[in-house]
Motif scaffolding. Structure first.
Motif, PDB file in Angstrom:
ATOM      1  N   GLN A  50      28.036  12.274  32.061  1.00  0.00           N
ATOM      2  CA  GLN A  50      28.567  11.711  30.827  1.00  0.00           C
ATOM      3  C   GLN A  50      29.685  10.739  31.152  1.00  0.00           C
ATOM      4  OE1 GLN A  50      29.708  14.769  28.051  1.00  0.00           O
ATOM      5  NE2 GLN A  50      27.879  16.000  28.455  1.00  0.00           N
ATOM      6  N   THR A 167      23.602  14.122  17.946  1.00  0.00           N
ATOM      7  CA  THR A 167      23.904  13.931  19.368  1.00  0.00           C
ATOM      8  C   THR A 167      22.703  14.218  20.266  1.00  0.00           C
ATOM      9  OG1 THR A 167      24.763  16.194  19.426  1.00  0.00           O
ATOM     10  CG2 THR A 167      26.368  14.406  19.123  1.00  0.00           C
ATOM     11  N   ASP A 203      26.199   7.852  22.882  1.00  0.00           N
ATOM     12  CA  ASP A 203      26.689   9.202  23.139  1.00  0.00           C
ATOM     13  C   ASP A 203      27.367   9.336  24.495  1.00  0.00           C
ATOM     14  OD1 ASP A 203      25.576   9.904  20.710  1.00  0.00           O
ATOM     15  OD2 ASP A 203      23.691  10.603  21.607  1.00  0.00           O
TER      16      ASP A 203
END
Length: 917
Positions: A50, A167, A203
């Motif tokens: 991420q 998400t 995201d």
């Protein structure tokens, strides 16, 4: 033929590990240690990454793999929170690979890697945030079913995930896209994956964004949408900045794009980068896919030794692989490469090994059945039996392949016909073989596949020759050579997946042999020269592709797309013609012809981008009065033909060559003595070398007790059209001396050359640090003579990385090929600048040849390492009469070499050659 498209088989791992530094304990007041520094490893093992440096860990695979670029005797330590993380370290590729076990770690936590220092080495640290991977049961089950090929069940399972939070939109859409792709709905898959990429970016899921972008690029590549694929791979780079594990995959896909657009050198470089990254990060599946593609590519380039090394690496993997599907893949790939090597050398000495491997692959295919792979394996089994001269086994495998539906795949069906035709020839049934090859020619013509058409024409020639129809056989071989010229010109346009040209010398060898047998030596020499020139032009074309400007790359890609589309349209129209009424066939034939014309026009446009005109290709140079042409061409079974052409005509003799390491006297007996009478009368000699004879210093071999060059100029010709090298038409010179500032004699040589030229030439000089790449390139286009005294380097596959070392950056082979205007004369007083690769069959391109392709008429250069003192002495003799209007490099170089041979016979003067167009 490849067993599968290896790019499609690559499974992108969903993992990458990012590690960051922690704060070191504050040093005591008495400490003398320097401030701590950052470690900068590459890493793999995250289920996902991420934005912001977060690594998701899958509890089922709780480990990370890191690679540090330098080994350090200090042991690394790692903690995640308060838990000590066990580390397994091993030296690898000049650095150190670390495997971190995370099974006992409580997530989330901050991972810190520390390497202790000492008084001279600061502490180095690295840190990354870890968290448990986010999973949704419905998506996990749907993905499992997709990987198992149960697409309908996967789609149903995915329907249970409709109520996912926003998400999860990107991950759900990504899986929908992959399901559509698996079902063959490519356009739908592209839309879904592009939607998923935007969601991943929103995201902050960098790994998912990178992976889906790479998949989109690969899909576009499969559709021959090269410019769009290139853009997709460039777009993936943004996400890959935080995703180390994706970079070896990206290099792999870029390699496939380069391969399919003809940039073979770039493809090999990207494959090497991918292999190194996958080895360092423990990505064994990707590493093995890279090896397979590399093996096929090296083989197609005729790099037999390097391809064989890849075979050995794959064989080691096969011996320890437990997965049946992977075993089948490895065994099939190894066998196919072995068969290609056998086809190329016409030896087939490892065909028995290939048969055993294919049998093992077929056994494993029963556990993971895929019809097309089994069909391909059976066709290859017939091919292996043919090379092994097991003719009954050929037909058994062919019958089984047909029973399994192989003929429904056009490329497999045509390959089977070729195999059966050659088996009929081997079995003494030329009439039956001719029927097979006539059928193959018809199918290849209607499908627009020049490779199959070349095989058909070559096979027809062999069958006709066996039937005693020699004139018809010659005509068929000549047809094969014409097709091969078209095929090699258009190899980059064939998509790179089926452009196997192993055994590409076969038709030329058969033609030359038959013409000699029919007492037509002049025609045989013409055929040999055209084949040689074609091989050199192909090497030049491949290298030119590596150095296209951005604008030319767009034009090239567009030509490839048009060629692909029009060729595919012609094939589709031909394949459905059988459904039409007889009255409708003329219109369909006209439609096919129109598409084929468009494909040829696309090919010409592509070659135009490379600066090639169709009318200029494969046109050998003529012979001057009094000049003798001495040419060599391979025959079957490792033998060679020798040709001599003089004012009396052409004679051909079969030569018995000594081993490569033999003394110079043995080579003189083999290649000079048989032609001694004609050579004695020569005013000059032009040598056309081929294959391993490129390594022989023909000019230094004795004729009547003296080196051949002692009494006449001896040149090595590329055999291009060009003007004779007589008097000078300009007097502008460029002298580049000792750019690396470490060759004392080279610097003195440059000053001596400049002094010799100064009275009658306008000079530009660059010495030592002043010899910078851009300045030298700018000066090259405006001079008539270049004299370079410095380091030359022969490097890379087929010498493609060869270069002249300058003060700041090298002058590469590609730079030379891209020159808008090259000097008329070039002297390269440096190592290995006339060297060419001799591993692949035929001829290849070196630095001296690159100058000739760019317009230079004569180059004086060395084929191996030489002392700079020899270059200094040669230059002193070379420019002795340079102020004379009749001075030419060819004559001056011949006189200089002859002088040094007399005065200093112990020096390696024979390393220098005069290379001409």
């Amino acid at each position: 033929m490849t067993v599968r498209d290896h790019a499609a088989a690559t499974t992108l791992a969903l993992a990458s590990v990012l590690v960051v530094l922690d704060e070191a304990p504050a040093p005591s007041a008495s400490a003398t240690r320097e401030p701590e520094t950052e470690l900068a490893p590459i890493f793999a093992g995250c289920a996902a990454t991420q934005r912001g440096g977060v690594c998701e860990i899958d509890p089922a695979r709780p480990s990370l793999t890191l690679w540090l670029d330098s080994a350090n005797p200090k042991k690394a330590e790692a903690r995640c929170g308060d838990v000590v993380v066990p580390i397994v370290a091993r030296p690898l590729d000049g650095g150190e690979q670390l495997t971190l076990g995370l099974a006992e770690v409580a997530l989330p936590c901050e991972l810190t890697l520390i390497r202790q220092g000492d008084a001279r080495t600061p502490i180095a640290k690295w840190r990354r945030s870890l968290k448990a991977a986010e999973k949704h049961p419905a998506l996990t089950e749907a993905d499992r079913l997709r990987r198992a090929g149960r697409l309908d069940e996967a789609k149903k399972a995915l329907g249970d995930a409709n109520a996912l939070p926003e998400t999860w939109h990107g991950r759900r859409t990504s899986l929908e896209g992959r399901l559509a792709l698996a079902a063959g709905r490519t356009d739908e898959a592209l839309v879904l994956l592009r939607d998923a990429i935007l969601a991943h970016r929103r995201d902050g899921r960098t790994s998912d964004e990178a992976l889906d972008t790479l998949v989109v690029g690969y899909m576009l590549l499969k559709q021959s949408r090269f410019t769009e694929a290139r853009s997709a791979f460039d777009e993936a780079d943004k996400a890959l900045a935080d995703y180390d594990e994706g970079r070896p995959h990206a290099s792999y896909y870029r390699a496939l794009l380069s391969r399919d657009t003809g940039a073979v050198r770039t493809a090999l470089r990207e494959l090497e980068t991918s292999a190194r990254g996958s080895e360092r990060l423990g990505l064994s599946g990707l590493r093995d896919d890279v090896r397979q593609v590399t093996g096929f590519l090296l083989q197609s380039l005729g790099r037999t030794r390097e391809a064989s090394r890849v075979v050995e690496e794959l064989s080691r993997d096969l011996a320890v692989e437990a997965d049946a599907c992977k075993r089948a893949s490895y065994a099939s790939s190894i066998a196919t490469i072995l068969l290609m090597l056998g086809e190329q050398t016409e030896a087939g000495d490892r065909a028995g090994e290939a048969r055993e491997l294919i049998a093992r692959a077929l056994e494993d295919h029963r556990r993971c059945p895929r019809a097309v792979l089994e069909q391909t394996a059976l066709v290859n089994l017939a091919w292996a039996a043919l090379q092994d001269n097991a003719l009954e086994a050929v037909e058994e495998a062919a019958v089984e392949a047909v029973r399994r539906g192989a003929e429904q795949q056009p490329h497999l069906g045509m390959w089977l016909i070729d195999i059966r035709g050659r088996a009929a020839l081997a079995g003494g049934k030329p009439a039956r073989a001719l029927e097979h090859f006539d059928r193959l020619a018809a199918l290849a013509g209607s499908a627009g596949t020049p490779e199959a058409a070349w095989r058909a024409a070559t096979g027809r020639g062999e069958a006709l020759q066996a039937l005693g129809r020699h004139d018809a056989a010659i005509e068929s071989y000549e047809r094969a050579e014409t097709l091969l010229g078209e095929l090699t010109a258009g190899v980059p346009l064939s998509g790179g997946r089926s452009s196997f040209l192993g055994g590409r010398e076969r038709s030329a060898r058969r033609l030359v042999q038959l013409l000699i047998d029919r007492k037509r030596p002049a025609d045989a020499l013409g055929a040999a020269r055209r084949a040689r020139t074609r091989a050199l032009a192909s090497s030049r074309r491949l290298d030119r592709l590596e150095h296209l400007t951005a604008a030319d790359r767009v034009r090239w890609d567009a030509a490839l797309v048009r060629h692909h589309d029009t060729s595919a349209a012609a094939a589709e129209l031909s394949s459905t013609a059988w459904k039409l009424l007889a009255s409708e066939l003329p219109e369909r034939e006209a439609q096919v012809a129109s598409q084929q014309r468009a494909a040829r026009e696309a090919l010409e446009d592509a070659l135009g981008v490379l600066g090639e005109a169709a009318a200029q290709r494969d046109a050998p140079a003529g012979r001057d009065p009094g000049e003798v042409v001495l040419a060599f061409h391979p025959a079957s079974g490792g033998r060679y033909w020798g040709f001599i052409e003089d004012d009396r005509g052409v004679r051909a003799l079969e030569l018995t060559l000594p081993v490569a390491t033999s003394h110079r006297d043995a080579w003189a007996k083999a290649v000079i003595a048989p032609f001694a009478e004609g050579l004695r009368a020569a005013t000059s000699v032009r040598v056309l070398s081929y294959g391993k004879l490129n390594e022989v210093d023909v000019h230094a071999l004795d004729l009547d007790g003296q080196p051949l060059i002692a009494s006449r100029p001896v040149t090595y010709s590329v055999d291009l059209p060009g003007t004779p090298d007589s008097g000078s038409s300009g007097h502008r010179g460029l002298v580049v001396a000792d750019p690396s500032s470490d060759l004392r004699h080279a610097l003195h040589e440059g000053k001596s050359v400049a002094e010799s030229l100064s009275s009658s030439w306008t000079l530009t000089r660059f010495e030592q640090s002043a010899a910078r790449r851009n300045d030298v390139l700018a000066a090259l286009s405006g001079v008539d003579l270049l004299h370079f005294a410095g380091h030359g380097v022969f490097e890379g596959v087929a010498g493609w990385e060869s270069r002249l070392e300058l003060a700041d950056a090298p002058l590469t082979l590609g730079d030379v090929l891209a020159l808008s205007r090259a000097p008329r004369w070039v002297v390269l007083s440096s190592c290995s600048t006339a060297r060419v690769d001799t591993e692949s069959s035929g001829v290849d391109l070196g630095l001296s040849h690159a100058f000739l392709f760019s317009g230079t008429t004569t180059v004086l250069a060395a084929t191996r390492n030489v002392p700079d003192a020899l270059g200094r002495d040669l230059a002193s003799a070379l420019y002795r009469n340079v102020s004379d209007e009749s001075w030419s490099l060819r004559t001056a170089a011949a006189n200089a070499l002859a002088q040094i041979a007399r005065s200093s016979p112990d020096l390696d003067w024979a390393a220098y050659r005069i290379v001409t167009r």
